[in-house]
Design a protein around this motif. Structure first.
Motif, short mmCIF file in Angstrom:
data_model
loop_
_atom_site.label_atom_id
_atom_site.label_comp_id
_atom_site.label_asym_id
_atom_site.label_seq_id
_atom_site.Cartn_x
_atom_site.Cartn_y
_atom_site.Cartn_z
N PHE A 146 -6.70 -3.16 -2.49
CA PHE A 146 -6.90 -2.46 -1.33
C PHE A 146 -8.39 -2.26 -1.03
O PHE A 146 -8.98 -1.65 -0.19
N LEU A 182 -4.91 11.21 2.56
CA LEU A 182 -5.18 10.13 1.62
C LEU A 182 -5.86 11.09 0.34
O LEU A 182 -5.57 10.61 -0.82
N GLN A 228 -2.70 11.26 17.30
CA GLN A 228 -2.36 10.83 18.86
C GLN A 228 -1.88 12.26 19.43
O GLN A 228 -2.18 12.44 20.42
N LEU A 229 -0.84 12.90 18.67
CA LEU A 229 -0.20 13.96 19.20
C LEU A 229 -0.95 15.58 19.05
O LEU A 229 -1.06 16.13 19.80
N ILE A 264 2.53 6.94 -1.53
CA ILE A 264 1.18 7.17 -0.77
C ILE A 264 1.14 8.03 0.39
O ILE A 264 0.19 8.62 0.70
N GLY A 305 0.86 1.11 11.43
CA GLY A 305 1.74 1.73 10.45
C GLY A 305 3.22 1.24 10.19
O GLY A 305 3.81 0.77 9.22
N GLN A 323 -0.37 9.59 9.81
CA GLN A 323 -1.67 9.95 10.16
C GLN A 323 -1.96 9.66 11.41
O GLN A 323 -2.54 10.62 12.24
N GLN A 324 -1.77 8.49 12.04
CA GLN A 324 -1.93 7.97 13.30
C GLN A 324 -1.37 8.84 14.46
O GLN A 324 -1.84 9.15 15.41
N LEU A 325 0.06 9.11 14.04
CA LEU A 325 0.88 9.61 14.95
C LEU A 325 0.41 11.35 15.29
O LEU A 325 0.21 11.56 16.29
N VAL A 381 6.95 -5.32 5.22
CA VAL A 381 6.85 -5.18 4.06
C VAL A 381 8.27 -5.09 3.50
O VAL A 381 8.89 -5.53 2.56
N ILE A 436 4.84 0.57 -2.73
CA ILE A 436 3.41 1.31 -2.45
C ILE A 436 2.92 0.96 -1.24
O ILE A 436 2.33 1.86 -0.42
N LEU A 437 2.92 -0.24 -0.78
CA LEU A 437 2.56 -0.83 0.66
C LEU A 437 3.33 -0.14 1.65
O LEU A 437 2.90 0.20 2.86
N ALA A 438 4.97 -0.06 1.33
CA ALA A 438 5.76 0.65 2.50
C ALA A 438 5.40 1.81 2.58
O ALA A 438 5.20 2.63 3.91
N PHE A 496 2.49 3.10 1.90
CA PHE A 496 1.37 3.31 2.67
C PHE A 496 1.29 3.05 4.19
O PHE A 496 0.55 3.52 4.83
N GLY A 497 2.00 2.14 4.65
CA GLY A 497 2.47 2.11 6.06
C GLY A 497 3.06 3.38 6.69
O GLY A 497 2.53 3.68 7.89
N ILE A 498 3.81 4.15 5.82
CA ILE A 498 4.41 5.38 6.41
C ILE A 498 2.97 6.14 6.36
O ILE A 498 3.09 7.02 7.56
N ILE A 516 3.50 -2.52 9.22
CA ILE A 516 3.53 -2.81 7.97
C ILE A 516 4.88 -2.32 7.32
O ILE A 516 5.26 -3.17 6.32
N VAL A 517 5.27 -1.04 7.67
CA VAL A 517 6.76 -0.84 6.86
C VAL A 517 7.66 -1.86 7.22
O VAL A 517 8.52 -2.34 6.48
N ARG A 519 -2.79 1.80 15.87
CA ARG A 519 -2.81 2.19 14.70
C ARG A 519 -1.56 2.86 14.21
O ARG A 519 -0.98 2.70 13.21
N VAL A 520 -0.98 3.52 15.18
CA VAL A 520 0.56 4.05 14.97
C VAL A 520 1.47 2.86 14.82
O VAL A 520 2.43 2.85 13.66
N ILE A 532 -0.14 5.64 7.11
CA ILE A 532 -0.91 5.21 8.19
C ILE A 532 -0.21 5.82 9.46
O ILE A 532 -0.65 6.39 10.28
N PHE A 533 1.11 5.52 9.37
CA PHE A 533 2.08 5.66 10.68
C PHE A 533 2.01 7.36 10.90
O PHE A 533 1.36 7.63 12.12
#
Lengths: 300, 247, 352
Positions: free
Chosen positions: C57, A229, A122-123, A48, C307, A117-119, C314, A106-108, A110-112, C310-311, C303-304, A114-115
């Motif tokens: 989702f 996404l 921020q940066l 994802i 993410g 994207q949000q990073l 999971v 998929i979820l893992a 997805f977490g990456i 979640i990792v 939100r960072v 979001i991480f």
């Protein structure tokens, strides 16, 4: 919408313009899709975070270009940077979910996603960025069709990159190992293939190809932290239509998607273009499944 | 006897491989019919065709007086034609008792039955069936924790819970401990005689099938090679050749 | 003490504390109301994801539908006369008390109807997909809904719309919606508890464990899957309608918050333990409490952190709290560890 449709009929040249633009952007989709198919086929993971790799590749080029490097020279840099990121992500997270349930991976990822994207948010702030290539435009059909040269260049770049990856997989020893693992990971392991290394290389290569795609995206179009996404789901859509193993049909589906999207954006208005892409994904999945269900099968 | 299951000229190909080629056979009401043949001869494909797992290319299948060739798996199952799997399939994370409970017939199922708890008769019947296959002491264990042979027995209990008219059994004794095979055979006969379930059985264990079935069909290379009572099949030269690999 | 009395005591205790909570800590009423909403999110997600194996989702769609429908009903049917697109203040002062609550009731009812219709309609196509295809398709549905909402002028498009101001003194809406969400979450909990003990519960578990087998046994899989989705839709639409009113302002970010609520509901259910009744409740409580306590210090980096979280969950904690407790002390959680039963030989000798 009706007005725009009439406009297309009255000025067919406009259709040609939309078509050309769509096809040129489609080649970039093909890179992300091919990478996704590679990871999916070899590692049985749907990544994802695919679109975030594209986004980060775009930022690499943006910042280098801002520092004065010509953006076209930064394509390999973006690819290399993302190769490293992909490799690092595999070593820290992805290797732990390779043989797990598909939803876990998929979820893992997805977490990456979001991480990252949000990073980026921020940066780099949420602003929309582009990298100016300084190239002009071609004027075709007495100037009625305008094709910016950078789009053509990026189209060619995308094709070259895709072909290089294809040849690498076909010819090199590591490429053979990757393809063997895709067919049967366990058998490959028994035959002495270091599948862990194959997985890390595959994931890193995928990130690299996405990074290069992102680099092209920022030159022809724009990047912002939230565009990931959409690229992921486009890639998924293309792979679902084209299948995992076929480079030619991936390319064809990508060009088709680029064109269709461009027309939809024109007809429905750009505010609905994203809605169209995501609805198209849903429609395609349901349609493919309905076709299969006649054979009493389902998508898998 | 009228056939309850009537397979007429069924052909099924996968790509270029013809797995079933013009198979015609009948299963009479109340009988135990055997289906044998070497590996890859198309037995399981035929079972899959009958229960609607994939569309057939040619021919028709009739069950209890109506054509079922175009119906889908759950519809056929609800008519009372059920199969068990060669590689057993049970619900791994549910207890044995739950596995059997949820296998009640689903023919007339309104919203109310769907959403209300099981009446105690159902639980009692499920426990009785677990007793019947010898799994009563393990009723609270998860299905997935059991051995292959035990899962096979559990699957049989689930099938019986569904009160089928015809039960297609795909190798019921494979993986069952040899000391249990005789009593399992006796159970199968009782299912047939007492519960009135017509059985159509794929089996590799010749001793079992010859003892169990009244009539046997033999497949080879996707075609019907021979049929007849067990004694005739046992001495049929074509059948022997098929198993030994001669052509 | 028997199990039932112990449970009864536990439930009474929780209910008592919850009923008194807004008076004990009035400053946290909104956060506590949201806690009940989180519990509801996790419970309804787990109905599909944990119990049925359909990892969605896109459940946030029903929440968003609830938000918008309830607000539109208020705007067009109950406050139309006062001037629909006026500034917020006008709506509040000119609204008689019964209008607000009548509007809310009608709005919620309509929200439920529309959400169920959408669930059944979408479900007929989407619920035929399995595994990763279902997951990613619902991801597409969730985002598409948000995109459509942000382009549709009737519901305010990008600039959003306002719900009427709660009649009554300042802060009273927090109390009202606290009890609303409390009642809703409790109803949801007991509805699901009852359903999981019914044929429905076993059927969706069967679908999770082996859908092909369930079909081969004649289970009406499509029917069960659709019902499950519709039940989720009912509760989420009610929650959405109330949340829109509590929040007063509705736009795409509020109604279809895929990246916050949409992801949280999955995360909370997994954190607590997928496929258990208490897991989602525990997961939601822990997640919401830690979030309220610590996340404000993260200043935009939440939100960072989400993410990362979640990792981590999971990858390292996929069974969740309940799953972990269960593997630690199996006998307390209804697992049979009777070694005798496990080792018991199966005999087919004597039977009745």
């Amino acid at each position: 919408m009706v007005d725009n449709l009439l406009l297309l009929f009255n000025a067919p040249i406009l259709s040609a313009q939309l078509l050309v633009d769509g096809i040129l952007i489609g080649a970039i989709f093909a890179l992300a899709a091919y990478g996704m198919a590679l990871v999916w086929g070899v590692m049985d993971i749907i990544n994802i975070a695919q679109g975030e790799f594209v986004m980060l590749g775009g930022y690499v080029t943006f910042f280098l270009a801002a520092a004065g490097v010509h953006p076209l020279y930064t394509v390999p840099v973006a690819a290399a940077a993302l190769y490293l990121l992909g490799w690092a992500l595999y070593r820290t997270v992805v290797f732990r979910v390779v043989d797990k349930d598909m939803f876990i991976s998929i979820l893992a990822t997805f977490g990456i996603s979001i991480f990252l994207q949000q990073l980026a948010n921020q940066l780099f702030q949420a602003d929309v960025r582009t990298a100016e290539s300084g190239l002009g435009s071609f004027f075709l059909a007495d100037g009625l069709i305008v094709v910016s040269q950078i789009k053509v260049v990026s189209f060619i770049c995308a094709l070259i990159l895709g072909a290089t990856l294809f040849l690498f997989l076909k010819r090199s020893r590591l490429g053979q190992a990757i393809r063997a693992t895709a067919q049967n990971a366990r058998a490959a392991r028994i035959m002495g293939v270091n599948t862990d290394r194959v997985f890390s290389t595959t994931f890193a290569l995928n990130a690299a190809i996405c990074g290069a795609a992102g680099s092209l995206v920022v030159m022809t179009w724009l990047v912002h932290p939230y565009l990931g996404l959409a690229y992921t789901l486009r890639a998924f859509m293309i792979v679902t239509v084209a299948g995992l193993g076929n480079m030619a049909s991936v390319l064809l589906a990508s060009l088709g998607l680029g064109a269709v999207e461009n027309f939809a954006g024109f007809l429905l208005g750009t505010e609905y273009q994203a809605a169209f892409v995501f609805s198209l994904l849903v429609a395609i999945l349901v349609w493919r499944n309905a076709l299969l269900s006649r054979q009493r099968k389902y998508l898998k | 006897m009228t056939p309850i299951l009537d397979v007429r000229d069924v052909t099924k190909a996968f790509g270029g491989v013809i797995a079933n080629d013009g198979i015609t056979l009948k299963v009479p009401q109340g009988a135990i019919i055997g289906l044998i043949g070497p590996n890859g001869s198309g037995k399981t494909t035929l079972f899959n065709s009958i229960v609607g797992y994939h569309p057939i290319d040619r021919g028709s299948i009739w069950f209890d007086g109506r054509e079922i060739s175009r119906l889908r798996v759950p519809q056929i199952a609800r008519l009372g034609l059920l199969r068990t799997f060669q590689q057993t399939r049970i619900y791994g994370k549910m207890s044995c008792l739950e596995n059997v409970q949820i296998s009640v017939p689903h023919v007339h199922e309104g919203l109310r039955t769907m959403l209300s708890p099981y009446p105690s008769e159902v639980t009692e019947r499920a426990e009785g069936l677990l007793e019947f296959v010898g799994l009563y002491p393990k009723r609270h264990l998860r299905g997935g924790e059991m051995s292959f042979g035990q899962q096979k027995l559990l699957e049989l209990a689930m099938a019986l819970m569904n009160q089928p008219k015809v039960l297609l059994l795909d190798e019921p004794t494979a993986g069952i401990s040899p000391v249990l095979i005789n009593s399992l055979m006796e159970r199968l006969k009782r299912i047939n005689a007492d519960l009135g379930v017509t059985l159509f059985v794929i089996e590799h264990n010749m001793r079992v099938i010859m003892n169990l079935a009244q009539h046997i069909y033999c497949l080879a290379h996707g075609q019907l090679l021979a049929e007849g009572p067990p004694e005739a099949i046992q001495t049929d030269q074509r059948v022997i050749d098929a198993y030994l690999g001669a052509r | 003490m028997t199990n039932t009395t112990r449970n009864l005591l536990l439930y009474t205790l929780i209910c008592l504390i919850s009923l008194l909570a807004p008076h004990l800590a009035p400053a946290f009423r909104v956060q506590m109301a949201l806690l009940w909403m989180m519990i509801l999110f996790a419970l309804t997600w787990d109905l599909g994801g944990g119990q049925m194996g359909y990892n969605s989702f896109g459940n946030i769609v029903f929440f968003g539908i609830g938000c918008y429908v309830a607000a539109v009903v208020q705007r067009d049917l109950f406050f139309a006369v006062e001037g629909q697109s006026q500034a917020t203040g006008d709506l509040a002062t000119s609204s008689p008390l019964f209008n607000y609550f009548n509007g809310l009731a009608v709005g919620l009812a309509l929200a439920v109807i529309i959400a169920v219709a959408v669930a059944a309609g979408l479900g007929s196509g989407i619920l035929g997909l399995r595994g990763q295809y279902f997951a990613i398709c619902t991801l597409g549905v969730g985002i598409a809904a948000g995109e459509i909402a942000s382009g549709w002028g009737y519901i305010g498009a990008g600039s959003g719309m306002v719900a009427p101001i709660f009649p009554g003194g300042p802060g009273q809406n927090a109390t009202f919606f606290y009890y609303f969400f409390f009642a809703l979450a409790v109803t949801c909990f007991f509805t699901l508890k009852r359903l999981y003990a019914s044929r429905f519960g076993l059927a969706i578990n069967a679908i999770r464990d082996d859908e092909d087998k369930a079909e081969a046994m004649g289970i009406h899989t499509t029917r069960y899957k659709t019902i499950a989705w519709c039940i989720s839709a009912v509760f989420l639409a009610l929650a959405g309608g109330a949340f829109g009113h509590l929040n007063n302002f509705i736009d795409r970010e509020v109604a279809f918050p895929g990246i916050t609520f949409g992801v949280w509901m999955v995360l909370m259910a997994i954190l607590g333990g997928k496929g258990t009744l208490w897991g989602p409740v525990i997961g939601a409580t822990i997640f919401h409490a830690t979030q309220e306590l610590f996340w404000t210090y993260l200043l935009g980096w939440q939100r960072v952190a989400l993410g990362l979280l979640i990792v981590v969950i999971v990858v390292f904690f996929p069974l969740g709290i309940m799953g972990w407790l269960r593997s630690r002390w199996p006998e307390r959680f209804g697992e049979t560890v009777d070694l005798e039963a496990r080792a018991a030989p199966i005999s087919l000798g004597e039977t009745r």
